[in-house]
Scaffold this motif. Structure first.
Motif, PDB file in Angstrom:
ATOM      1  N   SER A 185       0.832  -1.210   0.000  1.00 36.69           N
ATOM      2  CA  SER A 185       0.000   0.000   0.000  1.00 36.69           C
ATOM      3  C   SER A 185       0.862   1.253   0.000  1.00 36.69           C
ATOM      4  CB  SER A 185      -0.936  -0.016   1.211  1.00 36.69           C
ATOM      5  OG  SER A 185      -0.192   0.017   2.421  1.00 36.69           O
ATOM      6  N   ALA A 186       1.993   1.191   0.738  1.00 36.89           N
ATOM      7  CA  ALA A 186       2.898   2.344   0.736  1.00 36.89           C
ATOM      8  C   ALA A 186       3.509   2.557  -0.644  1.00 36.89           C
ATOM      9  CB  ALA A 186       3.995   2.145   1.779  1.00 36.89           C
ATOM     10  N   ILE A 187       3.847   1.443  -1.333  1.00 36.24           N
ATOM     11  CA  ILE A 187       4.408   1.564  -2.678  1.00 36.24           C
ATOM     12  C   ILE A 187       3.371   2.111  -3.650  1.00 36.24           C
ATOM     13  CG2 ILE A 187       5.275   0.209  -4.622  1.00 36.24           C
ATOM     14  CD1 ILE A 187       6.627  -1.618  -2.616  1.00 36.24           C
ATOM     15  N   GLU A 188       2.132   1.652  -3.520  1.00 36.42           N
ATOM     16  CA  GLU A 188       1.093   2.117  -4.431  1.00 36.42           C
ATOM     17  C   GLU A 188       0.777   3.592  -4.237  1.00 36.42           C
ATOM     18  OE1 GLU A 188      -2.117  -0.508  -3.671  1.00 36.42           O
ATOM     19  OE2 GLU A 188      -1.283  -2.174  -4.849  1.00 36.42           O
ATOM     20  N   ARG A 189       0.959   4.114  -3.031  1.00 33.88           N
ATOM     21  CA  ARG A 189       0.713   5.537  -2.797  1.00 33.88           C
ATOM     22  C   ARG A 189       1.873   6.405  -3.272  1.00 33.88           C
ATOM     23  NH1 ARG A 189      -1.257   3.622   2.266  1.00 33.88           N
ATOM     24  NH2 ARG A 189       0.725   4.226   3.236  1.00 33.88           N
ATOM     25  N   SER A 190       3.073   5.821  -3.386  1.00 37.98           N
ATOM     26  CA  SER A 190       4.232   6.602  -3.808  1.00 37.98           C
ATOM     27  C   SER A 190       4.121   6.974  -5.288  1.00 37.98           C
ATOM     28  CB  SER A 190       5.525   5.800  -3.573  1.00 37.98           C
ATOM     29  OG  SER A 190       5.669   5.478  -2.211  1.00 37.98           O
ATOM     30  N   ARG A 191       4.783   8.058  -5.636  1.00 30.91           N
ATOM     31  CA  ARG A 191       4.767   8.504  -7.025  1.00 30.91           C
ATOM     32  C   ARG A 191       5.970   9.390  -7.296  1.00 30.91           C
ATOM     33  NH1 ARG A 191       1.057  11.252  -4.100  1.00 30.91           N
ATOM     34  NH2 ARG A 191       0.938  13.526  -4.272  1.00 30.91           N
ATOM     35  N   LEU A 192       6.282   9.509  -8.571  1.00 34.10           N
ATOM     36  CA  LEU A 192       7.305  10.423  -9.064  1.00 34.10           C
ATOM     37  C   LEU A 192       6.619  11.564  -9.791  1.00 34.10           C
ATOM     38  CD1 LEU A 192       9.745   7.755 -10.560  1.00 34.10           C
ATOM     39  CD2 LEU A 192       9.743   8.699  -8.255  1.00 34.10           C
ATOM     40  N   VAL A 193       7.190  12.741  -9.710  1.00 35.44           N
ATOM     41  CA  VAL A 193       6.587  13.928 -10.314  1.00 35.44           C
ATOM     42  C   VAL A 193       7.575  14.534 -11.300  1.00 35.44           C
ATOM     43  CG1 VAL A 193       5.677  16.254  -9.906  1.00 35.44           C
ATOM     44  CG2 VAL A 193       5.126  14.390  -8.315  1.00 35.44           C
ATOM     45  N   VAL A 194       7.069  14.855 -12.490  1.00 39.40           N
ATOM     46  CA  VAL A 194       7.852  15.558 -13.503  1.00 39.40           C
ATOM     47  C   VAL A 194       7.155  16.890 -13.773  1.00 39.40           C
ATOM     48  CG1 VAL A 194       8.683  15.554 -15.882  1.00 39.40           C
ATOM     49  CG2 VAL A 194       8.699  13.435 -14.536  1.00 39.40           C
ATOM     50  N   LEU A 195       7.877  17.989 -13.559  1.00 39.41           N
ATOM     51  CA  LEU A 195       7.339  19.326 -13.819  1.00 39.41           C
ATOM     52  C   LEU A 195       7.670  19.695 -15.258  1.00 39.41           C
ATOM     53  CD1 LEU A 195       8.396  21.128 -10.498  1.00 39.41           C
ATOM     54  CD2 LEU A 195       6.242  19.965 -11.028  1.00 39.41           C
ATOM     55  N   THR A 196       6.668  19.645 -16.118  1.00 38.47           N
ATOM     56  CA  THR A 196       6.870  19.936 -17.531  1.00 38.47           C
ATOM     57  C   THR A 196       5.587  20.498 -18.118  1.00 38.47           C
ATOM     58  OG1 THR A 196       7.590  19.010 -19.644  1.00 38.47           O
ATOM     59  CG2 THR A 196       6.203  17.622 -18.258  1.00 38.47           C
ATOM     60  N   ALA A 197       5.717  21.157 -19.251  1.00 35.79           N
ATOM     61  CA  ALA A 197       4.545  21.718 -19.921  1.00 35.79           C
ATOM     62  C   ALA A 197       3.649  20.583 -20.403  1.00 35.79           C
ATOM     63  CB  ALA A 197       4.990  22.600 -21.096  1.00 35.79           C
ATOM     64  N   PRO A 198       2.331  20.806 -20.480  1.00 34.17           N
ATOM     65  CA  PRO A 198       1.386  19.731 -20.859  1.00 34.17           C
ATOM     66  C   PRO A 198       1.711  19.084 -22.193  1.00 34.17           C
ATOM     67  CG  PRO A 198       0.200  21.610 -19.956  1.00 34.17           C
ATOM     68  CD  PRO A 198       1.623  22.052 -20.098  1.00 34.17           C
ATOM     69  N   GLY A 199       2.227  19.822 -23.153  1.00 36.86           N
ATOM     70  CA  GLY A 199       2.475  19.252 -24.469  1.00 36.86           C
ATOM     71  C   GLY A 199       3.789  18.510 -24.585  1.00 36.86           C
ATOM     72  N   GLU A 200       4.602  18.483 -23.542  1.00 35.21           N
ATOM     73  CA  GLU A 200       5.930  17.861 -23.614  1.00 35.21           C
ATOM     74  C   GLU A 200       6.034  16.561 -22.828  1.00 35.21           C
ATOM     75  OE1 GLU A 200       8.680  20.780 -22.305  1.00 35.21           O
ATOM     76  OE2 GLU A 200       8.244  22.186 -23.947  1.00 35.21           O
ATOM     77  N   SER A 201       4.894  16.027 -22.395  1.00 37.86           N
ATOM     78  CA  SER A 201       4.923  14.817 -21.561  1.00 37.86           C
ATOM     79  C   SER A 201       4.911  13.522 -22.376  1.00 37.86           C
ATOM     80  CB  SER A 201       3.727  14.808 -20.613  1.00 37.86           C
ATOM     81  OG  SER A 201       2.503  14.800 -21.352  1.00 37.86           O
ATOM     82  N   ALA A 202       4.561  13.568 -23.671  1.00 38.71           N
ATOM     83  CA  ALA A 202       4.430  12.344 -24.468  1.00 38.71           C
ATOM     84  C   ALA A 202       5.742  11.566 -24.576  1.00 38.71           C
ATOM     85  CB  ALA A 202       3.884  12.671 -25.850  1.00 38.71           C
ATOM     86  N   PRO A 203       6.895  12.190 -24.919  1.00 39.96           N
ATOM     87  CA  PRO A 203       8.133  11.391 -25.007  1.00 39.96           C
ATOM     88  C   PRO A 203       8.571  10.806 -23.668  1.00 39.96           C
ATOM     89  CG  PRO A 203       8.597  13.729 -25.242  1.00 39.96           C
ATOM     90  CD  PRO A 203       7.122  13.592 -25.333  1.00 39.96           C
ATOM     91  N   ILE A 204       8.265  11.527 -22.586  1.00 44.40           N
ATOM     92  CA  ILE A 204       8.610  11.002 -21.254  1.00 44.40           C
ATOM     93  C   ILE A 204       7.759   9.771 -20.940  1.00 44.40           C
ATOM     94  CG2 ILE A 204       8.666  11.538 -18.792  1.00 44.40           C
ATOM     95  CD1 ILE A 204       9.213  14.431 -19.519  1.00 44.40           C
TER      96      ILE A 204
END
Length: 412
Positions: free
Chosen positions: A57-76
């Motif tokens: 449950s702790a792993i499922e709540r964890s997340r990584l965050v990438v601060l980027t413009a909405p149109g630049e998330s596809a290649p990531i």
């Protein structure tokens, strides 16, 4: 000792052994004792399931965050999907969440790492050619994962395509040969099995002795049978109970693979002893007998010295710590066969049975076991001989004080 006295002593010892064996096996609580490993396994499984559920449950709540413009998330996202296939379900990094950066992305990233909403392991911001990654405690792997994603995206952009450059042809080969790792795993199982069985069954010996000590039954036996025969008979009787216990659970363990899923059964098939299953089973039984006789005699001596339950607990604790030390040395010997610690564990009497059982799993050589069995038989005879004397002192407190002088005849 003459042959007639030896036969009489053995007959008396077997009488005590038969009495203890029948009193233990035909008691109403023996079935509970016989099935008690199921309770141990059940409680262990429940505790492990609870711990794994909390961790998951702790792993499922964890997340990584990438601060980027909405149109630049596809290649990531594409790079994340390609890299995530290298991980198993338990090892996979947390999912990536995209957020729009504000005027100060560095402060925004620090706020995400330290916020009470929490569970943000790492934050990436800035240009992917030179990204800034902030991460929290114990999140080094997550930070490296974000750095690898940034590297993957930049390489893809320079190539001009995210399509794979090679198409592998994967063929699964069933492994039938047992590896060194399989032998080492079998050695670890052998060490832990002898340790747990000896610890579990030796506790029954000391508990029975203390109970008869409190009920004054031991004094009644001492009045009818020499105390040396009582000691040997009790050791043989409890040994019979131990063999019944091991035989029952050994039969269950030999059939457990037929109840397991095919994948798990195939995995267990890779765990096998180097000496062969039949020879290993015989050697395991012999070394269990040696270990039980050594520790059983020691526990029986402790039970004879204790007059109250508190004294019994205080005396049994050091013996349990000694067993823990022996299993630690034997485990190290199982992991490093042929090392100096393996030789020390094989020579030291109380760790020798476990260390040599591990040796049977790691090596197919049989001649060292003949020497080890003779060596352990010597120490079993020494411990039983000394134990009979100490048992007598503990039960009747005889032999501790000065001997009485013979009365001199009166002179005229």
């Amino acid at each position: 000792m003459t042959l007639g006295k030896l036969r009489r002593s053995l007959r008396q010892a077997m009488t005590v052994a038969r009495r203890d064996f029948m009193a233990t096996v035909f008691a109403p609580t023996f079935l509970i004792f016989l099935l008690s490993p199921l309770l141990t396994i059940g409680f262990g499984a429940a505790g492990g399931f609870g711990a794994s559920t909390m961790a998951q449950s702790a792993i499922e709540r964890s997340r990584l965050v990438v601060l980027t413009a909405p149109g630049e998330s596809a290649p990531i996202t594409t790079a994340d999907q390609q890299l995530r296939g290298m991980f198993g379900r338990e090892d996979a990094p947390p999912p990536i969440e995209f957020r729009t950066p504000d005027a100060n992305p560095g402060a925004q990233a620090r706020a995400l790492i330290g916020s009470r909403e929490g569970n943000v392991d790492a934050v990436l911001y800035g240009p992917l050619a030179k990204p800034h990654i902030l991460y929290g405690n114990h999140a080094d792997n997550e930070a490296n994962y974000l750095a690898t994603i940034a590297e993957q995206v930049v390489r893809t952009q320079r190539i001009g395509s995210s399509a794979p450059l090679s198409v592998p042809i994967k063929t699964r080969i069933a492994q039938t040969q047992v590896t060194v790792t399989g032998h080492t795993t079998a050695a670890m199982f052998a060490v832990m099995a002898i340790f747990l069985l000896t610890l579990f069954l030796s506790g029954l010996t000391i508990g029975t002795m203390a109970e008869e000590r409190n009920n004054k039954v031991i004094e009644v036996l001492a009045a009818a049978v020499p105390l040396e025969s009582v000691f040997l008979g009790k050791l043989i009787g409890m040994f019979g109970v131990a063999l019944l216990f091991v035989g029952f659970w050994g039969t269950v363990a030999s059939q457990i693979t037929s109840l397991l899923p095919p994948g798990m059964a195939a995995g267990l098939a890779q765990v096998a002893p180097a000496a062969g299953k039949l020879m290993f089973a015989l050697l395991f039984l012999i070394y269990f007998v040696m270990s039980y006789l050594l520790f059983g005699a020691a526990y029986l001596i402790l039970g004879a010295q204790a007059s109250t339950q508190r004294e019994l607990q205080m005396m049994s604790l050091p013996m349990t710590l000694v067993q823990m030390g022996m299993v630690g040395m034997s485990t190290a010997a199982a992991a490093s066969p042929g090392s100096p610690v393996a030789w020390i564990a094989a020579i030291f009497p109380f760790s020798s049975p476990m260390a040599m059982a591990a040796q049977a799993a790691n090596s197919p050589s049989l001649w060292p076991h003949l020497i080890a069995i003779l060596w352990q038989l010597l120490w079993v005879s020494v411990v039983i001989s000394l134990g009979a004397s100490w048992f007598r002192r503990g039960v009747l407190k005889s032999g501790g004080g000065p001997k009485r002088r013979r009365s001199q005849p009166a002179t005229a």
